[in-house]
Motif scaffolding. Structure first.
Motif, mmCIF file in Angstrom:
data_model
loop_
_atom_site.group_PDB
_atom_site.id
_atom_site.type_symbol
_atom_site.label_atom_id
_atom_site.label_comp_id
_atom_site.label_asym_id
_atom_site.label_seq_id
_atom_site.Cartn_x
_atom_site.Cartn_y
_atom_site.Cartn_z
ATOM 1 N N LEU A 71 41.302 68.503 20.508
ATOM 2 C CA LEU A 71 42.181 67.444 20.981
ATOM 3 C C LEU A 71 41.915 67.191 22.459
ATOM 4 O O LEU A 71 42.038 68.096 23.287
ATOM 5 C CB LEU A 71 43.662 67.805 20.786
ATOM 6 N N LEU A 72 41.536 65.975 22.767
ATOM 7 C CA LEU A 72 41.405 65.532 24.145
ATOM 8 C C LEU A 72 42.725 64.849 24.476
ATOM 9 O O LEU A 72 43.127 63.910 23.782
ATOM 10 C CB LEU A 72 40.239 64.558 24.279
ATOM 11 N N SER A 73 43.413 65.338 25.489
ATOM 12 C CA SER A 73 44.687 64.727 25.874
ATOM 13 C C SER A 73 44.636 64.312 27.334
ATOM 14 O O SER A 73 43.991 64.955 28.159
ATOM 15 C CB SER A 73 45.852 65.690 25.628
ATOM 16 N N ILE A 74 45.311 63.219 27.593
ATOM 17 C CA ILE A 74 45.432 62.723 28.959
ATOM 18 C C ILE A 74 46.919 62.514 29.208
ATOM 19 O O ILE A 74 47.589 61.796 28.463
ATOM 20 C CB ILE A 74 44.643 61.418 29.173
ATOM 21 N N HIS A 75 47.420 63.177 30.250
ATOM 22 C CA HIS A 75 48.827 63.100 30.614
ATOM 23 C C HIS A 75 48.958 62.264 31.874
ATOM 24 O O HIS A 75 48.293 62.536 32.876
ATOM 25 C CB HIS A 75 49.389 64.498 30.863
ATOM 26 N N PHE A 76 49.812 61.266 31.812
ATOM 27 C CA PHE A 76 50.104 60.393 32.938
ATOM 28 C C PHE A 76 51.542 60.684 33.361
ATOM 29 O O PHE A 76 52.468 60.448 32.591
ATOM 30 C CB PHE A 76 49.956 58.920 32.539
ATOM 31 N N ASN A 77 51.718 61.238 34.537
ATOM 32 C CA ASN A 77 53.036 61.627 35.036
ATOM 33 C C ASN A 77 53.309 60.872 36.327
ATOM 34 O O ASN A 77 52.699 61.165 37.345
ATOM 35 C CB ASN A 77 53.084 63.135 35.281
ATOM 36 N N ASP A 78 54.214 59.896 36.261
ATOM 37 C CA ASP A 78 54.477 59.115 37.461
ATOM 38 C C ASP A 78 55.846 59.432 38.047
ATOM 39 O O ASP A 78 56.673 60.086 37.423
ATOM 40 C CB ASP A 78 54.258 57.620 37.221
ATOM 41 N N HIS A 79 56.048 58.950 39.261
ATOM 42 C CA HIS A 79 57.261 59.208 40.020
ATOM 43 C C HIS A 79 58.097 57.932 40.094
ATOM 44 O O HIS A 79 57.905 57.120 40.990
ATOM 45 C CB HIS A 79 56.908 59.678 41.431
ATOM 46 N N GLY A 80 58.957 57.733 39.121
ATOM 47 C CA GLY A 80 59.931 56.647 39.115
ATOM 48 C C GLY A 80 59.332 55.261 39.253
ATOM 49 O O GLY A 80 58.163 55.119 39.575
ATOM 50 N N PRO A 81 60.068 54.270 38.943
ATOM 51 C CA PRO A 81 61.489 54.261 38.612
ATOM 52 C C PRO A 81 61.786 54.385 37.111
ATOM 53 O O PRO A 81 62.927 54.247 36.694
ATOM 54 C CB PRO A 81 61.932 52.891 39.121
ATOM 55 N N GLY A 82 60.775 54.624 36.299
ATOM 56 C CA GLY A 82 60.979 54.667 34.851
ATOM 57 C C GLY A 82 60.910 53.275 34.246
ATOM 58 O O GLY A 82 60.799 52.275 34.955
ATOM 59 N N ILE A 83 60.950 53.230 32.943
ATOM 60 C CA ILE A 83 60.894 51.961 32.205
ATOM 61 C C ILE A 83 62.311 51.622 31.771
ATOM 62 O O ILE A 83 62.944 52.393 31.041
ATOM 63 C CB ILE A 83 59.955 52.079 30.983
ATOM 64 N N SER A 84 62.813 50.476 32.210
ATOM 65 C CA SER A 84 64.215 50.120 31.949
ATOM 66 C C SER A 84 64.492 49.866 30.472
ATOM 67 O O SER A 84 65.576 50.176 29.993
ATOM 68 C CB SER A 84 64.617 48.897 32.779
ATOM 69 N N ASP A 85 63.543 49.307 29.743
ATOM 70 C CA ASP A 85 63.732 49.028 28.322
ATOM 71 C C ASP A 85 62.435 49.359 27.595
ATOM 72 O O ASP A 85 61.545 48.518 27.475
ATOM 73 C CB ASP A 85 64.122 47.568 28.117
ATOM 74 N N LEU A 86 62.337 50.587 27.119
ATOM 75 C CA LEU A 86 61.108 51.051 26.492
ATOM 76 C C LEU A 86 60.765 50.246 25.242
ATOM 77 O O LEU A 86 59.595 49.944 24.999
ATOM 78 C CB LEU A 86 61.213 52.546 26.163
ATOM 79 N N GLU A 87 61.765 49.870 24.470
ATOM 80 C CA GLU A 87 61.504 49.083 23.257
ATOM 81 C C GLU A 87 60.830 47.752 23.603
ATOM 82 O O GLU A 87 59.842 47.367 22.984
ATOM 83 C CB GLU A 87 62.805 48.835 22.492
ATOM 84 N N LYS A 88 61.328 47.077 24.619
ATOM 85 C CA LYS A 88 60.703 45.818 25.043
ATOM 86 C C LYS A 88 59.317 46.067 25.617
ATOM 87 O O LYS A 88 58.393 45.285 25.389
ATOM 88 C CB LYS A 88 61.572 45.103 26.077
ATOM 89 N N ALA A 89 59.162 47.155 26.383
ATOM 90 C CA ALA A 89 57.869 47.462 26.996
ATOM 91 C C ALA A 89 56.788 47.722 25.948
ATOM 92 O O ALA A 89 55.610 47.530 26.222
ATOM 93 C CB ALA A 89 57.998 48.668 27.927
ATOM 94 N N MET A 90 57.200 48.141 24.754
ATOM 95 C CA MET A 90 56.248 48.366 23.665
ATOM 96 C C MET A 90 55.920 47.076 22.917
ATOM 97 O O MET A 90 55.054 47.075 22.053
ATOM 98 C CB MET A 90 56.800 49.413 22.687
ATOM 99 N N SER A 91 56.562 45.988 23.266
ATOM 100 C CA SER A 91 56.322 44.690 22.624
ATOM 101 C C SER A 91 55.213 43.947 23.350
ATOM 102 O O SER A 91 55.283 43.761 24.566
ATOM 103 C CB SER A 91 57.588 43.826 22.663
ATOM 104 N N PRO A 92 54.188 43.497 22.617
ATOM 105 C CA PRO A 92 53.094 42.760 23.254
ATOM 106 C C PRO A 92 53.599 41.534 24.023
ATOM 107 O O PRO A 92 54.417 40.769 23.529
ATOM 108 C CB PRO A 92 52.216 42.330 22.071
ATOM 109 N N GLY A 93 53.139 41.413 25.256
ATOM 110 C CA GLY A 93 53.467 40.251 26.073
ATOM 111 C C GLY A 93 54.658 40.418 26.988
ATOM 112 O O GLY A 93 54.870 39.592 27.870
ATOM 113 N N TRP A 94 55.442 41.469 26.817
ATOM 114 C CA TRP A 94 56.608 41.682 27.687
ATOM 115 C C TRP A 94 56.162 42.404 28.939
ATOM 116 O O TRP A 94 55.508 43.435 28.870
ATOM 117 C CB TRP A 94 57.687 42.486 26.950
#
Length: 141
Positions: A71-94
């Motif tokens: 398993l090749l894994s890549i972890h992306f760990n960022d420092h805020g502010p987070g995603i306000s609406d993850l469901e929308k962020a997973m929608s193409p074009g939003w």
């Protein structure tokens, strides 16, 4: 146990170096002889995630790992502010990309959907402190 590990840093709004980490990862993996089709998917996912960190976060770390089980894994760990609406962020074009990001040609709202589409594994957690994304790809051990 990890067969290979590499750490990278990403800075907020560092458009001049956008894609530098994903290019470095692609180069390392190409030298290892990864299957070109898998390598292409890794490059796409890594680039999209790196750009998201540059556009939307306060910067963060990227960790590349290759485990003994293949398993090749890549972890992306960022420092805020987070995603306000993850469901929308997973929608193409939003997108919530700034005008500055759009001036550089980013912010079409396809990042997370593209990452999920090309990855074998996809896990995401988000809070006001930051977003943690893990993408995984099955490669030969």
């Amino acid at each position: 146990m990890s067969l290979f590990h590499q750490d990278y840093q990403v800075q907020r709004e560092d458009y001049a170096n956008a894609g530098r980490v994903s290019s470095s990862i692609k180069s390392v993996l190409k030298q290892m002889g990864l299957n070109p089709n898998v390598l292409r998917n890794i490059a796409v996912a890594c680039y999209e995630a790196e750009i998201n960190m540059i556009i939307h976060s306060e910067g963060g770390e990227i960790e590349l790992n290759i485990a003994e089980d293949g398993l090749l894994s890549i972890h992306f760990n960022d420092h805020g502010p987070g995603i306000s609406d993850l469901e929308k962020a997973m929608s193409p074009g939003w997108s919530t990309a700034s005008e500055k990001a759009r001036e550089f040609g980013f912010g079409a709202g396809m990042g997370l959907p593209n990452i999920k589409r090309v990855s074998d594994e996809f896990e995401i957690e988000t809070s006001p402190q930051g977003t943690r994304l893990m993408i995984g790809f099955r490669i030969q051990p």
